[in-house]
Write an enzyme that holds these catalytic residues in place. Structure first.
Site, PDB file in Angstrom:
ATOM      1  N   GLU A 107      46.635  31.014  45.116  1.00 40.81           N
ATOM      2  CA  GLU A 107      46.331  32.074  44.136  1.00 40.81           C
ATOM      3  C   GLU A 107      46.293  33.408  44.879  1.00 40.81           C
ATOM      4  O   GLU A 107      45.629  33.542  45.910  1.00 40.81           O
ATOM      5  CB  GLU A 107      44.985  31.779  43.451  1.00 40.81           C
ATOM      6  CG  GLU A 107      44.640  32.818  42.410  1.00 40.81           C
ATOM      7  CD  GLU A 107      43.711  32.306  41.299  1.00 40.81           C
ATOM      8  OE1 GLU A 107      43.518  31.086  41.185  1.00 40.81           O
ATOM      9  OE2 GLU A 107      43.195  33.155  40.547  1.00 40.81           O
ATOM     10  N   ARG A 108      47.026  34.373  44.340  1.00 43.08           N
ATOM     11  CA  ARG A 108      47.133  35.693  44.984  1.00 43.08           C
ATOM     12  C   ARG A 108      47.676  35.575  46.409  1.00 43.08           C
ATOM     13  O   ARG A 108      47.286  36.347  47.296  1.00 43.08           O
ATOM     14  CB  ARG A 108      45.798  36.436  44.985  1.00 43.08           C
ATOM     15  CG  ARG A 108      45.104  36.488  43.638  1.00 43.08           C
ATOM     16  CD  ARG A 108      46.001  37.001  42.551  1.00 43.08           C
ATOM     17  NE  ARG A 108      45.340  36.998  41.241  1.00 43.08           N
ATOM     18  CZ  ARG A 108      45.969  37.318  40.108  1.00 43.08           C
ATOM     19  NH1 ARG A 108      47.247  37.653  40.118  1.00 43.08           N
ATOM     20  NH2 ARG A 108      45.333  37.302  38.972  1.00 43.08           N
ATOM     21  N   LYS A 166      32.061  29.792  42.768  1.00 42.52           N
ATOM     22  CA  LYS A 166      32.331  30.797  41.735  1.00 42.52           C
ATOM     23  C   LYS A 166      31.837  30.169  40.434  1.00 42.52           C
ATOM     24  O   LYS A 166      32.440  29.205  39.943  1.00 42.52           O
ATOM     25  CB  LYS A 166      33.836  31.082  41.693  1.00 42.52           C
ATOM     26  CG  LYS A 166      34.287  31.969  40.542  1.00 42.52           C
ATOM     27  CD  LYS A 166      35.791  32.293  40.660  1.00 42.52           C
ATOM     28  CE  LYS A 166      36.278  33.141  39.494  1.00 42.52           C
ATOM     29  NZ  LYS A 166      37.701  33.540  39.636  1.00 42.52           N
ATOM     30  N   GLU A 187      35.010  34.110  35.027  1.00 43.29           N
ATOM     31  CA  GLU A 187      36.407  33.902  34.649  1.00 43.29           C
ATOM     32  C   GLU A 187      36.674  32.452  34.258  1.00 43.29           C
ATOM     33  O   GLU A 187      37.669  31.850  34.672  1.00 43.29           O
ATOM     34  CB  GLU A 187      37.344  34.365  35.771  1.00 43.29           C
ATOM     35  CG  GLU A 187      37.162  35.843  36.093  1.00 43.29           C
ATOM     36  CD  GLU A 187      38.134  36.397  37.142  1.00 43.29           C
ATOM     37  OE1 GLU A 187      38.596  35.624  37.988  1.00 43.29           O
ATOM     38  OE2 GLU A 187      38.400  37.612  37.098  1.00 43.29           O
ATOM     39  N   ASP A 245      36.867  44.978  41.397  1.00 37.93           N
ATOM     40  CA  ASP A 245      37.693  43.869  41.859  1.00 37.93           C
ATOM     41  C   ASP A 245      38.713  44.305  42.902  1.00 37.93           C
ATOM     42  O   ASP A 245      39.896  44.379  42.604  1.00 37.93           O
ATOM     43  CB  ASP A 245      38.415  43.246  40.653  1.00 37.93           C
ATOM     44  CG  ASP A 245      39.009  41.888  40.983  1.00 37.93           C
ATOM     45  OD1 ASP A 245      38.763  41.398  42.093  1.00 37.93           O
ATOM     46  OD2 ASP A 245      39.715  41.330  40.128  1.00 37.93           O
ATOM     47  N   GLU A 305      46.270  41.704  47.064  1.00 46.12           N
ATOM     48  CA  GLU A 305      46.488  41.561  45.624  1.00 46.12           C
ATOM     49  C   GLU A 305      46.749  42.907  44.956  1.00 46.12           C
ATOM     50  O   GLU A 305      47.711  43.069  44.206  1.00 46.12           O
ATOM     51  CB  GLU A 305      45.276  40.882  44.981  1.00 46.12           C
ATOM     52  CG  GLU A 305      45.387  40.786  43.472  1.00 46.12           C
ATOM     53  CD  GLU A 305      44.231  40.041  42.825  1.00 46.12           C
ATOM     54  OE1 GLU A 305      43.307  39.626  43.540  1.00 46.12           O
ATOM     55  OE2 GLU A 305      44.256  39.886  41.591  1.00 46.12           O
ATOM     56  N   TRP A 319      39.555  42.668  29.698  1.00 43.89           N
ATOM     57  CA  TRP A 319      39.117  42.524  31.092  1.00 43.89           C
ATOM     58  C   TRP A 319      38.132  43.587  31.562  1.00 43.89           C
ATOM     59  O   TRP A 319      37.658  43.541  32.711  1.00 43.89           O
ATOM     60  CB  TRP A 319      40.333  42.498  32.023  1.00 43.89           C
ATOM     61  CG  TRP A 319      41.174  41.281  31.805  1.00 43.89           C
ATOM     62  CD1 TRP A 319      42.276  41.180  31.000  1.00 43.89           C
ATOM     63  CD2 TRP A 319      40.970  39.979  32.363  1.00 43.89           C
ATOM     64  NE1 TRP A 319      42.770  39.899  31.034  1.00 43.89           N
ATOM     65  CE2 TRP A 319      41.996  39.130  31.862  1.00 43.89           C
ATOM     66  CE3 TRP A 319      40.027  39.450  33.253  1.00 43.89           C
ATOM     67  CZ2 TRP A 319      42.087  37.785  32.213  1.00 43.89           C
ATOM     68  CZ3 TRP A 319      40.136  38.106  33.601  1.00 43.89           C
ATOM     69  CH2 TRP A 319      41.147  37.290  33.078  1.00 43.89           C
TER      70      TRP A 319
HETATM   71  O1  GCW Z   1      40.789  39.545  41.852  1.00 45.36           O
HETATM   72  C1  GCW Z   1      40.582  38.517  40.968  1.00 45.36           C
HETATM   73  C2  GCW Z   1      41.830  37.710  41.020  1.00 45.36           C
HETATM   74  C3  GCW Z   1      41.633  36.267  40.671  1.00 45.36           C
HETATM   75  C4  GCW Z   1      40.495  35.709  41.486  1.00 45.36           C
HETATM   76  C5  GCW Z   1      39.242  36.502  41.169  1.00 45.36           C
HETATM   77  C6  GCW Z   1      38.042  36.076  42.007  1.00 45.36           C
HETATM   78  C7  GCW Z   1      40.235  33.528  42.423  1.00 45.36           C
HETATM   79  O2  GCW Z   1      42.778  38.321  40.194  1.00 45.36           O
HETATM   80  O3  GCW Z   1      42.843  35.596  40.950  1.00 45.36           O
HETATM   81  O4  GCW Z   1      40.294  34.328  41.287  1.00 45.36           O
HETATM   82  O5  GCW Z   1      39.447  37.856  41.443  1.00 45.36           O
HETATM   83  O6  GCW Z   1      37.711  36.784  42.947  1.00 45.36           O
HETATM   84  O7  GCW Z   1      37.438  35.061  41.732  1.00 45.36           O
END
Ligand code: GCW
Length: 701
Positions: free
Chosen positions: A189-190, A311, A315, A394, A422, A563
């Site tokens: 992911e990312r 986490k 999300e 973020d 990212e 978001w």
């Molecule tokens: O920056 C965002 C990302 C998600 C990520 C999330 C996080 C792993 O777009 O891909 O998920 O943060 O930090 O949990």
């Protein structure tokens, strides 16, 4: 065992040549007997919690393995470069010794200190002998890599004995790697560097040589912990905790010889999804027992296991809210399961409502982490570390430092950075992040002379999302290796100068390269974060990226989404009013003086203006320019700087490896294209909204 060069894989900052100075000397290694510092609680620098130590790390499993690594490192370097590992009593140029070793030579005796401490080392040079002395094998390994970093300078002039100790005890990289390729997020992911170095085709890789090489690279920067799976824990990955633990153990075995502890991201609902229970309520006895039992089994399999990363309620991930419990309840349940074994839980503070109604102007995502966590200060166990993203949103290119970091003096905090780019160009753009991190770590919440973010993070650690994958250059963009290197170095010593760190990285990665290489890389990279900032979202407003993949411009891409990431541009002005007077009140989450500085339109730093204030386009900045003219000027300048970077690189044709040259060149072409796209979309957007022409009449569309 060391790490043989891997065919087809770039050696990053540890090419064989980097070992020439040390490897052409006579080296004495004294590691017997291996001291037992690891047996008790290690002293940790925890200024904010009255200086007591965290429980664990326990059993000194890694001790002998680490000592063997130091011996093997020295032997291999000497074999390659014509030096020799000598026996006690023979003359030597370099001694690497444990302070507890039998028969310490007088040169080492002379620099002994009552306590060098866990992972630290003393480095000195006198009478033509270089001495590295450490209390534990980890310190010796870090000392060895310091000698490598210094190269010939380690064997030049005399240097007075100096103790080197890590400022932060936990220096960690989190991998957002999936075992199964995720339909949307892929294997990593990312991730912008190919597949995972840990996982492939639904299982741990059979050949983990790359993991060992990674551990070695990290050890050379000072990193000592890694989490090997994504914090979004999907079904397959959840099972790493139980029936797939063997795969974790195999990876841990590769990391251990370089002093790196393995951690797992776990799913809060594991008792349900793995244990067949009907609840994951952190206060339920059956649930607590399940975690205790499961965790005990983890430690039977991996006795030096580091702990969990979680986490929760974020999300879409499960968490304690489902049971009406707090995040402290959730974190403490895991902390209690880990405590008997010396483990810790990193509990992420990235909790916010990702299903917000964009019409609702009272909800402010920036407030969320503080709103959720600050009231819980003092309720977390000693081995529960609250992991806070450096900014309140973020990982944007520019954010104020998260007020959560100042708000929890009775809690261990870890600060989370993002090495994977990212939001900073996805390893297609050159963006050296050392200067940003250095600014964050040196930030003083309470004014001059007061504690820094790094001081607060000493209680829990510094963590970052890794940018590594199975790409031949590790990081996709070869120059993005510098970010990984810089992260480790700053986690060890947050006050290092980022330009000096970059210089180290250049010296190690391009050994013997002409001065032109060094000068050009500085020219391209020193200011590349600010260049990136110039051609992307202005004045701290953030986002404006394409939703989903987050690459390239889309000014309104997130404006009408759930978001919580808005810029509120209209025909009159732009920015988010986060003041107490008229906005969301977010400025009130800061202690003085920042609560006042950010509240004040006159005092708020330009680079954060639109994060805190909604202002007219003709508002005059501290720089003297207006907001809209600043947007035009920076976007023209940023795109020009990207083009200049490419020109600079082109001068290096023939001076660096051809394939590496081509890879960087191809990425620079994309950076230049993308920077122009950003420039034109952002400038055009604001010209159309505001109707204010560019004072210099440049082309806007
Ligand atoms: O920056 C965002 C990302 C998600 C990520 C999330 C996080 C792993 O777009 O891909 O998920 O943060 O930090 O949990």
């Amino acid at each position: 065992m060391t790490v043989p060069p891997l065919p087809g894989v770039h050696p990053a900052w540890l090419p064989p040549e980097a070992f020439r100075a040390a490897g052409s000397r006579r080296v004495l290694v004294l590691t017997d007997p291996v001291g037992d510092l690891g047996g008790e609680a290690l002293p940790g620098p925890v200024a904010d919690l009255g200086g007591e130590a965290l429980p664990g790390p326990v059993a000194d499993l890694g001790g002998e393995a680490l000592a063997a690594t130091v011996r093997a490192e020295a032997a291999e370097a000497c074999e390659r470069h014509g030096g020799a590992v000598v026996a006690p009593g023979e003359p030597f140029d370099l001694v690497l010794a444990l302070s507890s070793a039998d028969a310490l030579p007088p040169e080492a005796q002379a620099v002994r200190e009552p306590e060098i401490g866990a992972e630290g080392f003393v480095l000195a040079r006198h009478d033509d002998v270089t001495v590295v002395l450490a209390d534990d094998p980890a310190g010796l390994l870090y000392g060895w890599f310091e000698v490598v970093r210094l190269g010939e300078a380690a064997f030049g002039e005399a240097r007075p004995a100096r103790a080197h100790r890590p400022a932060l005890r936990r220096r960690m990289l989190d991998h957002w790697d999936n075992i199964d390729v995720h339909p949307v997020m892929g294997q990593v992911e990312r991730g912008y560097s190919g597949g995972s170095i840990f996982w492939r085709d639904g299982a741990a890789r059979g050949d983990l040589a790359r993991v060992r090489a990674y551990a070695r690279l990290l050890a050379a920067t000072g990193v000592n912990a890694v989490a090997i799976n994504n914090v979004n824990v999907h079904a397959t990955e959840a099972r790493l905790l139980t029936d797939r633990l063997g795969e974790v153990a195999a990876i841990a075995a590769e990391l251990r010889p370089y002093g790196i502890r393995v951690h797992l991201s776990v799913n809060f609902a594991s008792p349900i999804v793995l244990g067949g229970l009907d609840s994951a309520d952190p206060l339920d006895e059956g649930v607590r027992e399940w975690w205790a039992r499961t965790t005990a089994h983890v430690y039977e399999t991996i006795p030096d296991f580091g702990g969990y990363v979680v986490k929760a309620d974020s999300e879409g991930q499960p968490g304690p809210f489902a049971y009406g419990r707090s995040h402290a309840d959730g974190a403490n349940m895991l902390a209690d399961a880990l405590a008997p074994h010396g483990g810790v839980v990193f509990w992420r503070a990235f909790v916010y409502n990702h299903r917000q109604d964009w019409r609702d102007r009272s909800t402010d995502r920036a407030r969320a982490a503080h709103d959720h966590f600050a009231p819980l200060d003092g309720q977390f166990r000693d081995n529960a570390i609250v992991q806070v993203k450096y900014g309140p949103m973020d990982f944007q290119t520019r954010e104020p430092v998260s007020p959560v970091i100042a708000a929890m003096p009775g809690t261990r905090l870890a600060v989370e950075l993002q090495v994977t780019q990212e939001y900073t160009g996805q390893q297609r753009h050159v963006c050296y992040l050392g200067p940003m991190w250095s600014e964050v770590l040196g930030f003083r919440f309470w004014g001059p002379g007061e504690r820094t973010v790094a001081d607060v993070a000493a209680g829990g650690g510094l963590t970052a999302v890794s940018n590594v994958g199975d790409d031949p250059y590790w990081t996709g963009h070869p120059l993005a290796q510098a970010n990984l290197y810089a992260f480790g170095r700053l986690a060890w010593a947050p006050d290092l100068d980022p330009a000096a760190i970059l210089d180290e990285w250049i010296g190690l990665t391009f050994p013997g390269g002409p001065g032109l290489v060094r000068a050009t890389l500085h020219e391209m990279m020193d200011g590349s974060w600010e260049t990136y900032e110039r051609y992307t979202a202005p004045l701290g407003v953030g986002f404006m990226v394409r939703p989903g993949h987050h690459y390239g411009p889309d000014v309104d891409g997130y404006e009408y989404t759930p978001w919580g990431t808005y810029h509120f541009a209209d025909r009159d002005g732009v920015g988010v009013d986060r003041t107490r007077a008229t906005g969301t009140g977010y400025t009130g989450q800061y202690p003085a003086p920042w609560s006042e500085v950010y509240e004040s339109l006159a005092e708020c730093p330009d680079e954060l203006l639109l994060f805190f204030h909604h202002v007219p386009y003709e508002h005059v900045l501290q720089s003297g320019s207006t907001v809209v003219q600043h947007i035009y000027d920076t976007h023209f300048a940023g795109a020009e700087e990207a083009a200049a970077m490419r020109l600079a690189w082109e001068k290096l044709a023939g001076s660096v490896d051809e394939a590496l040259y081509a890879r960087v060149k191809e990425r620079l072409d994309e950076q230049v294209r993308c920077a122009e796209e950003w420039r034109d979309q952002v400038n055009t957007y604001f010209l159309r909204k505001s109707g204010v022409p560019d004072a210099h009449g440049r082309p806007i569309h």
